[in-house]
Write a protein that holds these residues in place. Structure first.
Motif, PDB file in Angstrom:
ATOM      1  N   SER A 111      -8.571   2.398   6.727  1.00  0.00           N
ATOM      2  CA  SER A 111      -7.557   2.244   5.677  1.00  0.00           C
ATOM      3  C   SER A 111      -7.356   3.630   5.075  1.00  0.00           C
ATOM      4  O   SER A 111      -8.306   4.251   4.601  1.00  0.00           O
TER       5      SER A 111
ATOM      6  N   THR B 123      -2.231  -6.264   2.471  1.00  0.00           N
ATOM      7  CA  THR B 123      -2.079  -5.810   1.088  1.00  0.00           C
ATOM      8  C   THR B 123      -0.614  -5.923   0.697  1.00  0.00           C
ATOM      9  O   THR B 123       0.222  -6.393   1.490  1.00  0.00           O
TER      10      THR B 123
ATOM     11  N   ILE C   9       0.196   0.642  -4.229  1.00  0.00           N
ATOM     12  CA  ILE C   9      -0.427  -0.232  -3.240  1.00  0.00           C
ATOM     13  C   ILE C   9      -1.665  -0.897  -3.846  1.00  0.00           C
ATOM     14  O   ILE C   9      -2.439  -0.269  -4.567  1.00  0.00           O
ATOM     15  N   SER C  10      -1.820  -2.168  -3.575  1.00  0.00           N
ATOM     16  CA  SER C  10      -2.982  -2.900  -4.089  1.00  0.00           C
ATOM     17  C   SER C  10      -4.143  -2.785  -3.105  1.00  0.00           C
ATOM     18  O   SER C  10      -4.011  -2.208  -2.022  1.00  0.00           O
ATOM     19  N   SER C  11      -5.263  -3.345  -3.473  1.00  0.00           N
ATOM     20  CA  SER C  11      -6.443  -3.276  -2.606  1.00  0.00           C
ATOM     21  C   SER C  11      -6.292  -4.243  -1.444  1.00  0.00           C
ATOM     22  O   SER C  11      -5.471  -5.162  -1.469  1.00  0.00           O
ATOM     23  N   SER C  12      -7.108  -4.018  -0.421  1.00  0.00           N
ATOM     24  CA  SER C  12      -7.102  -4.884   0.758  1.00  0.00           C
ATOM     25  C   SER C  12      -8.492  -5.474   0.957  1.00  0.00           C
ATOM     26  O   SER C  12      -9.505  -4.785   0.795  1.00  0.00           O
ATOM     27  N   ALA C  13      -8.529  -6.751   1.348  1.00  0.00           N
ATOM     28  CA  ALA C  13      -9.814  -7.404   1.605  1.00  0.00           C
ATOM     29  C   ALA C  13     -10.388  -6.996   2.953  1.00  0.00           C
ATOM     30  O   ALA C  13     -11.583  -7.113   3.192  1.00  0.00           O
TER      31      ALA C  13
ATOM     32  N   ALA D 230      -5.784   5.026  -1.249  1.00  0.00           N
ATOM     33  CA  ALA D 230      -6.666   4.715  -2.375  1.00  0.00           C
ATOM     34  C   ALA D 230      -6.104   3.503  -3.103  1.00  0.00           C
ATOM     35  O   ALA D 230      -4.908   3.453  -3.423  1.00  0.00           O
ATOM     36  N   ASN D 231      -6.943   2.510  -3.356  1.00  0.00           N
ATOM     37  CA  ASN D 231      -6.497   1.278  -4.008  1.00  0.00           C
ATOM     38  C   ASN D 231      -5.840   1.579  -5.355  1.00  0.00           C
ATOM     39  O   ASN D 231      -6.357   2.353  -6.167  1.00  0.00           O
ATOM     40  N   GLY D 232      -4.692   0.921  -5.578  1.00  0.00           N
ATOM     41  CA  GLY D 232      -4.017   1.041  -6.866  1.00  0.00           C
ATOM     42  C   GLY D 232      -3.311   2.351  -7.090  1.00  0.00           C
ATOM     43  O   GLY D 232      -2.869   2.625  -8.207  1.00  0.00           O
TER      44      GLY D 232
ATOM     45  N   THR E 239     -11.699  -4.585   5.870  1.00  0.00           N
ATOM     46  CA  THR E 239     -12.379  -3.296   5.966  1.00  0.00           C
ATOM     47  C   THR E 239     -12.528  -2.913   7.431  1.00  0.00           C
ATOM     48  O   THR E 239     -12.285  -3.731   8.328  1.00  0.00           O
TER      49      THR E 239
END
Length: 370
Positions: free
Chosen positions: A72, A198, A177-181, A75-77, A183
């Protein structure tokens, strides 16, 4: 001691009547107050709304093919740009399919070249009857089949290259961009638990829903029924954040939602605000003010003339004979240091602006000016 005591009593008896007369004189004098005339002033019909901020739109990121997630790349958020690489899948199976498709195309082209030569040699031989018509038809069919095989192999290669390109997932829009479950190492794609990876919210412009009561809407628009064309209904749309600061960008009309909330009797108009620096966040509550309809004359009085207790607003009206009358009023918005009065007062009446706690119904007052 006795003469002194007697003298003191006589002095007290002499002072009491004078004090009583003075007190009676003071109580008989009317209360001095300041007043203000109830005026009419042409003002916009400002409405206040409290509503959450929403994204202009969002994109859900879904892998087109199944495979193992390698990385990925975000960076989340945080903001991402359109075209930025955000996910990488293991491309070994797709690369193998592409190489196989390239080999098949090469083979098909070679066969097509041979079939073309055989067909071209057969044509002059058929003209001199050196070969039969049946043989010519066979060479013709083989040439056409070879051409079709090349086209099929080319399409297979295009599909293989397309599948290989799907192992790189790029941001379709710019936004947050939001987080992703998922990995690295997870098997993702259609039919898996990671069919959606996401979302990206476009917040270059944000949207806010403004719910307007139908009665207010009809009064302000001058219409007798609901319309979807409300571009000119709202003006001077301003946004104030929860900390009290005013957002520098003014708002604009976007569209009117299709349905009307029947249980509330309201229409919902969506307005937008430019958000180039991402200062506004989705889910954040904001206070919106906007002018509804055309400017018109409204009844205004000074704010200091109004008393408010337990959601009851009242004023003291001073009649021409200088008597006071208590009256409840319905207030609208403020306009500077003035209250807009929607019900309860008429233009030209006079209201008290001082001594409000001392006034009583029917009390005589004395008007003073500064």
């Amino acid at each position: 001691m006795l003469p002194i005591l007697r003298l003191a009593i006589l002095l007290i008896l002499a002072v009491i009547p004078a004090a009583c007369k003075q007190r009676a004189k003071i109580e008989s004098e009317p209360l001095e107050i300041e007043v203000a005339s109830v005026a009419g002033k042409v003002l916009p019909n400002r409405m206040q709304f409290i509503a959450p901020i929403d994204a202009n739109y969002s994109a859900t990121i879904q892998p087109r093919i199944s495979g193992f997630l390698l990385s990925s790349n975000f960076a989340n958020g945080m903001p991402v740009k359109r075209g930025q690489l955000i996910f990488t899948l293991d491309d070994a199976p797709q690369r193998a399919n592409r190489l196989a498709a390239e080999a098949s195309l090469t083979s098909a082209k070679a066969k097509a070249a041979e079939a073309k030569r055989n067909y071209e040699r057969a044509i002059p031989l058929a003209r001199i009857n050196a070969i039969s018509q049946t043989q010519l038809d066979q060479y013709t069919a083989e040439n056409l089949a070879a051409i079709a095989a090349v086209k099929s192999a080319e399409q297979t290669l295009r599909n293989a290259r397309l599948d290989e390109s799907y192992t790189r997932i790029y941001a379709p829009i710019s936004g947050i961009i939001s987080s992703s479950a998922a990995t690295a190492g997870d098997y993702i794609g259609p039919g898996t638990q990671f069919a959606e990876l996401t979302t990206i919210q476009s917040i270059d412009t944000v949207a806010v829903d403004l719910a307007i009561p139908m009665r207010k809407y009809l009064e302000s628009s001058g219409r007798t029924s609901f319309s979807y064309d409300n571009a000119k209904l709202l003006s001077d749309i301003r946004l104030r954040l929860t900390d009290g600061s005013e957002y520098p960008e003014s708002g604009f009309y976007k569209f009117t939602r299709q349905s009307i909330a029947s249980e509330m009797g309201t229409i919902v108009i969506v307005v937008g605000f430019r958000n180039p620096n991402y200062a506004l966040k989705t889910g954040q509550f904001a206070r919106i003010s906007a002018s509804l309809g055309a400017d018109k004359e409204r009844i205004v009085i000074p704010q200091r003339a109004v008393s408010q207790i337990q959601n009851i607003s009242s004023v003291w009206v001073i009649h021409p004979d200088n008597t006071a009358e208590y009256r409840e009023v319905k207030l609208g918005n403020t306009a500077g240091e003035m209250w807009i009065v929607e019900q309860g007062l008429s233009k030209g009446e006079v209201v008290a602006t001082s001594g409000l706690q001392k006034l009583r119904n029917g009390m005589k007052v004395s008007i003073v000016t500064k």
